[in-house]
Design an enzyme around this catalytic site. Structure first.
Site, mmCIF file in Angstrom:
data_model
loop_
_atom_site.group_PDB
_atom_site.id
_atom_site.type_symbol
_atom_site.label_atom_id
_atom_site.label_comp_id
_atom_site.label_asym_id
_atom_site.label_seq_id
_atom_site.Cartn_x
_atom_site.Cartn_y
_atom_site.Cartn_z
ATOM 1 N N CYS A 30 15.045 18.431 -39.899
ATOM 2 C CA CYS A 30 14.091 18.831 -39.630
ATOM 3 C C CYS A 30 12.923 18.275 -39.541
ATOM 4 O O CYS A 30 11.951 17.501 -39.087
ATOM 5 C CB CYS A 30 13.714 20.384 -39.286
ATOM 6 S SG CYS A 30 13.847 21.071 -40.776
ATOM 7 N N SER A 80 13.501 31.724 -40.097
ATOM 8 C CA SER A 80 14.019 30.799 -39.191
ATOM 9 C C SER A 80 14.809 29.931 -40.099
ATOM 10 O O SER A 80 15.808 28.781 -39.766
ATOM 11 C CB SER A 80 12.770 29.388 -38.790
ATOM 12 O OG SER A 80 12.262 28.773 -39.407
ATOM 13 N N GLY A 98 17.690 29.414 -41.670
ATOM 14 C CA GLY A 98 19.568 30.346 -42.090
ATOM 15 C C GLY A 98 19.989 30.133 -42.842
ATOM 16 O O GLY A 98 19.904 29.580 -43.906
ATOM 17 N N PRO A 99 21.994 30.655 -43.894
ATOM 18 C CA PRO A 99 22.191 30.389 -44.851
ATOM 19 C C PRO A 99 22.875 28.734 -44.970
ATOM 20 O O PRO A 99 22.564 28.146 -45.507
ATOM 21 C CB PRO A 99 23.117 31.000 -44.388
ATOM 22 C CG PRO A 99 22.977 32.352 -43.333
ATOM 23 C CD PRO A 99 22.052 31.624 -42.919
ATOM 24 N N THR A 116 21.183 26.472 -43.856
ATOM 25 C CA THR A 116 19.422 25.610 -43.911
ATOM 26 C C THR A 116 19.682 25.523 -45.384
ATOM 27 O O THR A 116 18.767 24.718 -46.371
ATOM 28 C CB THR A 116 18.170 25.920 -43.562
ATOM 29 O OG1 THR A 116 18.299 25.737 -41.964
ATOM 30 C CG2 THR A 116 17.025 25.495 -43.668
ATOM 31 N N ARG A 117 19.436 27.376 -45.866
ATOM 32 C CA ARG A 117 19.351 27.024 -47.435
ATOM 33 C C ARG A 117 20.237 26.547 -48.399
ATOM 34 O O ARG A 117 20.275 26.640 -49.716
ATOM 35 C CB ARG A 117 19.365 29.367 -47.907
ATOM 36 C CG ARG A 117 17.870 29.125 -46.673
ATOM 37 C CD ARG A 117 18.537 30.615 -46.685
ATOM 38 N NE ARG A 117 17.215 31.068 -46.167
ATOM 39 C CZ ARG A 117 15.674 32.068 -46.211
ATOM 40 N NH1 ARG A 117 15.646 31.343 -47.685
ATOM 41 N NH2 ARG A 117 14.937 32.315 -45.826
ATOM 42 N N ALA A 118 21.486 26.145 -48.164
ATOM 43 C CA ALA A 118 22.374 26.294 -48.775
ATOM 44 C C ALA A 118 22.480 24.242 -48.238
ATOM 45 O O ALA A 118 22.788 23.678 -49.897
ATOM 46 C CB ALA A 118 24.025 26.313 -48.066
ATOM 47 N N ASN A 119 21.200 23.818 -47.996
ATOM 48 C CA ASN A 119 20.865 21.673 -47.688
ATOM 49 C C ASN A 119 19.651 22.033 -48.325
ATOM 50 O O ASN A 119 19.680 20.917 -47.689
ATOM 51 C CB ASN A 119 20.919 22.003 -46.377
ATOM 52 C CG ASN A 119 22.633 22.067 -45.750
ATOM 53 O OD1 ASN A 119 23.512 21.836 -46.477
ATOM 54 N ND2 ASN A 119 22.589 21.897 -44.550
ATOM 55 N N ASN A 127 11.128 24.056 -36.365
ATOM 56 C CA ASN A 127 12.122 23.530 -36.925
ATOM 57 C C ASN A 127 13.362 23.532 -36.210
ATOM 58 O O ASN A 127 14.334 22.200 -35.596
ATOM 59 C CB ASN A 127 12.358 24.379 -38.582
ATOM 60 C CG ASN A 127 12.779 25.222 -38.707
ATOM 61 O OD1 ASN A 127 11.851 26.863 -37.905
ATOM 62 N ND2 ASN A 127 13.858 25.998 -39.001
#
Length: 317
Positions: A129, A160, A162-163, A165-168, A292
């Site tokens: 994003c 905004s 999610g799991p 996005t956080r893992a990445n 995003n």
């Protein structure tokens, strides 16, 4: 002309937002399948209520579904690690793939910059994003004068993310930095992401700072015009994308030499160009603060429609 059925792998925030964009905006695509791994996910539940076929068995469930042969394009909105396995599983079936993770198996695509160069690719990568928001600006500046260094900061609402996005997060910085160079044209790129926990949630904000050679007034005007033109192009498919304020210019000396590649160092000095952006979401799934999601899914939809159009033209020729 009939629409091309699409499958979305990933029933989280990004995949669900993309589903609504296909349903509401696309004259080219229709929803063929929503794929997840959590049978209780909100995205699968919403798809089922809309009469869309779903599976919680991941890519294996997609390949085994009755409509798989009809699926013309697959969007992957999972994670970088999961996409590697998903792409490997799908490769033998010849499906077009639009990757919304930072896995970067296919070429980077930013619609306002280089989409036409990759219409023949079987798989494309949508960077991130932050990349979709900032690379057009870096490319706009690089079209006028060489960019020695480009640094971007993408600030998004924690709510905004999610799991997936956080893992990445690590892959986000690596992929965005690489794409600032490969697509944006910077000699060196750096990316930073901030998940802002503020309440109420803030809309997406992006800061672009680049170092160029020392610019005179005429070149600064051309840079301003180039940035404004490119921002307008992005806003053509992301209506909430806009400049927050006028482009800023500040002359710099050798104090910034350490971040400029050795072969770009200039004893004549540099100009720091700063561009401030915001992205307001279309609120098709999450509220307006989730710009995003909006820029990522809007770019993916624009790209997919162009890929399908290119193949239809080729088939008709």
């Amino acid at each position: 002309m009939s629409k091309t059925p699409a499958a979305i792998i990933g029933s989280g925030n990004i995949g669900t937002d993309l589903m609504f964009k296909i349903l509401r905006l696309s004259d080219t695509l229709e929803m063929g399948m929503m794929v997840g791994i959590d049978p209780a996910s909100d995205g699968l539940a919403r798809a089922a209520r809309l009469g869309i076929e779903t599976t919680h068995e991941g890519v294996d469930g997609l390949i085994g579904c009755s409509r798989f042969d009809d699926i013309g394009i697959v969007f992957d909105a999972t994670s970088a690690l999961a996409h590697v396995a998903n792409a490997d599983a799908l490769r033998q079936y010849g499906k077009l793939i639009v990757d919304l993770t930072p896995a970067a198996i296919g070429p980077y695509v930013v619609p306002a910059v280089n989409l036409d160069a990759h219409v023949d690719a079987d798989e494309v990568n949508m960077v991130t994003c932050g990349g979709q928001a900032t690379i057009p600006v870096v490319a706009a500046i690089a079209a006028i004068t060489p960019v020695h260094y480009a640094e971007i900061v993408a600030s998004i609402a924690s709510a905004s993310a999610g799991p997936g996005t956080r893992a990445n997060i690590d892959e986000f910085t690596e992929t965005t930095s690489a794409a600032l160079e490969a697509v944006g044209g910077a000699a060196r790129g750096k990316a930073i992401i901030v998940l802002n926990p503020a309440e109420p949630p803030m809309i997406m904000r992006d800061t672009v700072q680049v170092l160029t050679r020392r610019l005179d007034g005429a070149i600064r005007t051309r840079v301003e015009e180039s940035v404004a033109e490119r921002v307008a192009q992005v806003a053509g498919y992301v209506p909430g994308y806009r400049l927050k304020q006028a482009v800023q210019f500040e002359d710099q000396g050798d104090e910034v030499d350490t971040i400029v590649p050795d072969d770009r160092r200039d004893p004549g000095g540099y100009t720091r160009v700063s561009v401030f952006l915001e992205v307001q979401g279309a609120a098709m799934y999450l509220p307006e603060y989730a710009g995003n999601l909006d820029i990522m899914t809007s770019a993916a939809l624009r790209t997919a429609e162009r890929l399908i159009a290119a193949r239809r033209s080729e088939a008709a020729a």
